[in-house]
Design a protein around this motif. Structure first.
Motif, PDB file in Angstrom:
ATOM      1  N   TYR A 191      63.136   8.475  45.029  1.00  9.79           N
ATOM      2  CA  TYR A 191      64.077   7.469  45.508  1.00  9.79           C
ATOM      3  C   TYR A 191      64.093   6.240  44.793  1.00  9.79           C
ATOM      4  O   TYR A 191      62.915   5.751  44.319  1.00  9.79           O
ATOM      5  CB  TYR A 191      63.607   7.022  47.100  1.00  9.79           C
ATOM      6  CG  TYR A 191      64.052   8.243  48.279  1.00  9.79           C
ATOM      7  CD1 TYR A 191      65.250   8.392  48.777  1.00  9.79           C
ATOM      8  CD2 TYR A 191      63.221   9.267  48.234  1.00  9.79           C
ATOM      9  CE1 TYR A 191      65.451   9.193  49.713  1.00  9.79           C
ATOM     10  CE2 TYR A 191      63.110  10.406  49.075  1.00  9.79           C
ATOM     11  CZ  TYR A 191      64.443  10.490  49.735  1.00  9.79           C
ATOM     12  OH  TYR A 191      64.547  11.379  50.669  1.00  9.79           O
ATOM     13  N   GLN A 208      65.776   1.910  44.758  1.00  8.71           N
ATOM     14  CA  GLN A 208      66.408   0.726  45.419  1.00  8.71           C
ATOM     15  C   GLN A 208      67.712   0.576  44.468  1.00  8.71           C
ATOM     16  O   GLN A 208      67.463   0.215  43.404  1.00  8.71           O
ATOM     17  CB  GLN A 208      65.531  -0.283  45.733  1.00  8.71           C
ATOM     18  CG  GLN A 208      65.902  -0.874  46.975  1.00  8.71           C
ATOM     19  CD  GLN A 208      64.781  -1.765  47.391  1.00  8.71           C
ATOM     20  OE1 GLN A 208      63.872  -2.272  46.690  1.00  8.71           O
ATOM     21  NE2 GLN A 208      64.865  -2.519  48.458  1.00  8.71           N
ATOM     22  N   GLU A 209      69.004   0.538  45.071  1.00  7.16           N
ATOM     23  CA  GLU A 209      70.208   0.402  44.391  1.00  7.16           C
ATOM     24  C   GLU A 209      70.941  -0.620  45.219  1.00  7.16           C
ATOM     25  O   GLU A 209      71.469  -0.242  46.191  1.00  7.16           O
ATOM     26  CB  GLU A 209      71.027   1.344  44.100  1.00  7.16           C
ATOM     27  CG  GLU A 209      70.020   2.530  42.860  1.00  7.16           C
ATOM     28  CD  GLU A 209      70.752   3.822  42.577  1.00  7.16           C
ATOM     29  OE1 GLU A 209      71.783   3.996  43.219  1.00  7.16           O
ATOM     30  OE2 GLU A 209      70.228   4.478  41.647  1.00  7.16           O
ATOM     31  N   LYS A 263      69.875  -0.881  48.660  1.00  7.67           N
ATOM     32  CA  LYS A 263      69.764   0.180  49.758  1.00  7.67           C
ATOM     33  C   LYS A 263      68.945   1.316  48.825  1.00  7.67           C
ATOM     34  O   LYS A 263      68.931   1.280  47.635  1.00  7.67           O
ATOM     35  CB  LYS A 263      71.206   0.753  50.056  1.00  7.67           C
ATOM     36  CG  LYS A 263      71.845  -0.072  50.801  1.00  7.67           C
ATOM     37  CD  LYS A 263      73.094   0.731  51.342  1.00  7.67           C
ATOM     38  CE  LYS A 263      73.669  -0.209  52.164  1.00  7.67           C
ATOM     39  NZ  LYS A 263      73.892  -0.142  53.676  1.00  7.67           N
ATOM     40  N   TRP A 264      68.095   2.047  49.786  1.00  9.47           N
ATOM     41  CA  TRP A 264      67.514   3.271  49.073  1.00  9.47           C
ATOM     42  C   TRP A 264      68.160   4.442  48.847  1.00  9.47           C
ATOM     43  O   TRP A 264      68.998   4.866  49.885  1.00  9.47           O
ATOM     44  CB  TRP A 264      66.203   3.490  49.718  1.00  9.47           C
ATOM     45  CG  TRP A 264      65.184   2.562  49.648  1.00  9.47           C
ATOM     46  CD1 TRP A 264      64.807   1.454  50.660  1.00  9.47           C
ATOM     47  CD2 TRP A 264      64.072   2.311  48.542  1.00  9.47           C
ATOM     48  NE1 TRP A 264      63.868   0.629  50.190  1.00  9.47           N
ATOM     49  CE2 TRP A 264      63.285   1.203  49.100  1.00  9.47           C
ATOM     50  CE3 TRP A 264      63.855   3.260  47.717  1.00  9.47           C
ATOM     51  CZ2 TRP A 264      62.340   0.823  48.229  1.00  9.47           C
ATOM     52  CZ3 TRP A 264      62.654   2.796  46.607  1.00  9.47           C
ATOM     53  CH2 TRP A 264      62.071   1.473  47.185  1.00  9.47           C
ATOM     54  N   ARG A 265      68.381   4.911  47.665  1.00 12.69           N
ATOM     55  CA  ARG A 265      69.047   5.980  47.442  1.00 12.69           C
ATOM     56  C   ARG A 265      68.257   7.205  46.724  1.00 12.69           C
ATOM     57  O   ARG A 265      67.414   6.949  45.890  1.00 12.69           O
ATOM     58  CB  ARG A 265      70.273   5.870  46.457  1.00 12.69           C
ATOM     59  CG  ARG A 265      71.161   4.714  46.985  1.00 12.69           C
ATOM     60  CD  ARG A 265      72.545   4.752  46.094  1.00 12.69           C
ATOM     61  NE  ARG A 265      73.225   3.559  46.560  1.00 12.69           N
ATOM     62  CZ  ARG A 265      74.156   3.498  47.360  1.00 12.69           C
ATOM     63  NH1 ARG A 265      74.312   4.595  48.258  1.00 12.69           N
ATOM     64  NH2 ARG A 265      74.824   2.381  47.603  1.00 12.69           N
ATOM     65  N   ARG A 266      68.310   8.402  47.199  1.00 14.41           N
ATOM     66  CA  ARG A 266      67.862   9.629  46.600  1.00 14.41           C
ATOM     67  C   ARG A 266      68.410   9.963  45.370  1.00 14.41           C
ATOM     68  O   ARG A 266      69.621  10.437  45.349  1.00 14.41           O
ATOM     69  CB  ARG A 266      67.882  10.690  47.487  1.00 14.41           C
ATOM     70  CG  ARG A 266      67.030  12.094  47.110  1.00 14.41           C
ATOM     71  CD  ARG A 266      67.121  13.128  47.902  1.00 14.41           C
ATOM     72  NE  ARG A 266      66.550  14.249  47.273  1.00 14.41           N
ATOM     73  CZ  ARG A 266      66.284  15.382  47.785  1.00 14.41           C
ATOM     74  NH1 ARG A 266      66.683  15.823  49.217  1.00 14.41           N
ATOM     75  NH2 ARG A 266      65.840  16.324  47.106  1.00 14.41           N
ATOM     76  N   VAL A 267      67.672  10.072  44.168  1.00 17.44           N
ATOM     77  CA  VAL A 267      68.429   9.996  42.822  1.00 17.44           C
ATOM     78  C   VAL A 267      67.788  11.422  42.402  1.00 17.44           C
ATOM     79  O   VAL A 267      68.390  11.889  41.250  1.00 17.44           O
ATOM     80  CB  VAL A 267      68.147   8.965  42.067  1.00 17.44           C
ATOM     81  CG1 VAL A 267      68.857   7.660  42.482  1.00 17.44           C
ATOM     82  CG2 VAL A 267      66.666   8.691  41.488  1.00 17.44           C
TER      83      VAL A 267
END
Length: 144
Positions: free
Chosen positions: A133, A135-136, A139-143
């Motif tokens: 994860y 932060q983008e 917001k936290w995004r699963r990459v």
């Protein structure tokens, strides 16, 4: 076992731990927060008590009276007298441990190489599911 790697960029560990802790408690689970740094553990404890204006996230320190009743326990060791099923390594240091269904490794620029090595080491063992994860835009995004 699920292992989540959270790359810190904007928010400090106490704020991220509070976010994770709220989600864990909402699932009816308990959490262990591990850090070798006593000052960091206290900052996290304070952040948990001040997590949001309408609620707080009750917590205590390992070794204190009633530690087994705490929904969130802060410790220097990955041992959960509170029966936690989830553990957060808030100081960016991976520790081998058993008995947890989900593990979170928080890491920043200073521990990124160690996190990469841990990611590679966990590639392949049966029963390990890794997620990454970042932060983008706040917001936290699963990459991965």
């Amino acid at each position: 076992m699920k292992v989540d790697f959270w790359q810190l960029s904007r928010d400090p560990p106490p704020r991220v731990v509070a976010l994770i802790a709220a989600r864990v408690l909402a699932q009816g689970e308990r959490l262990l927060v591990v850090s070798d740094d006593a000052e960091q553990r206290q900052l996290i404890a304070n952040a948990l008590w001040d997590a949001s204006p309408e609620s707080f996230l009750a917590n205590g320190h390992a070794g204190d009276t009633g530690q087994e009743r705490q929904p969130i326990l802060l410790s220097a060791e990955p041992v959960a007298p509170n029966g936690a099923s989830h553990v957060v390594f808030a100081d960016g240091i991976w520790r081998e441990c058993e008995g947890f269904s989900r593990l979170f490794l928080l890491f920043g620029e200073d521990t990124i190489e160690a996190a990469r090595a841990t990611w590679r080491a966990l590639d392949g063992p049966v029963g390990v599911e890794r997620s990454f994860y970042r932060q983008e835009g706040g917001k936290w995004r699963r990459v991965a």
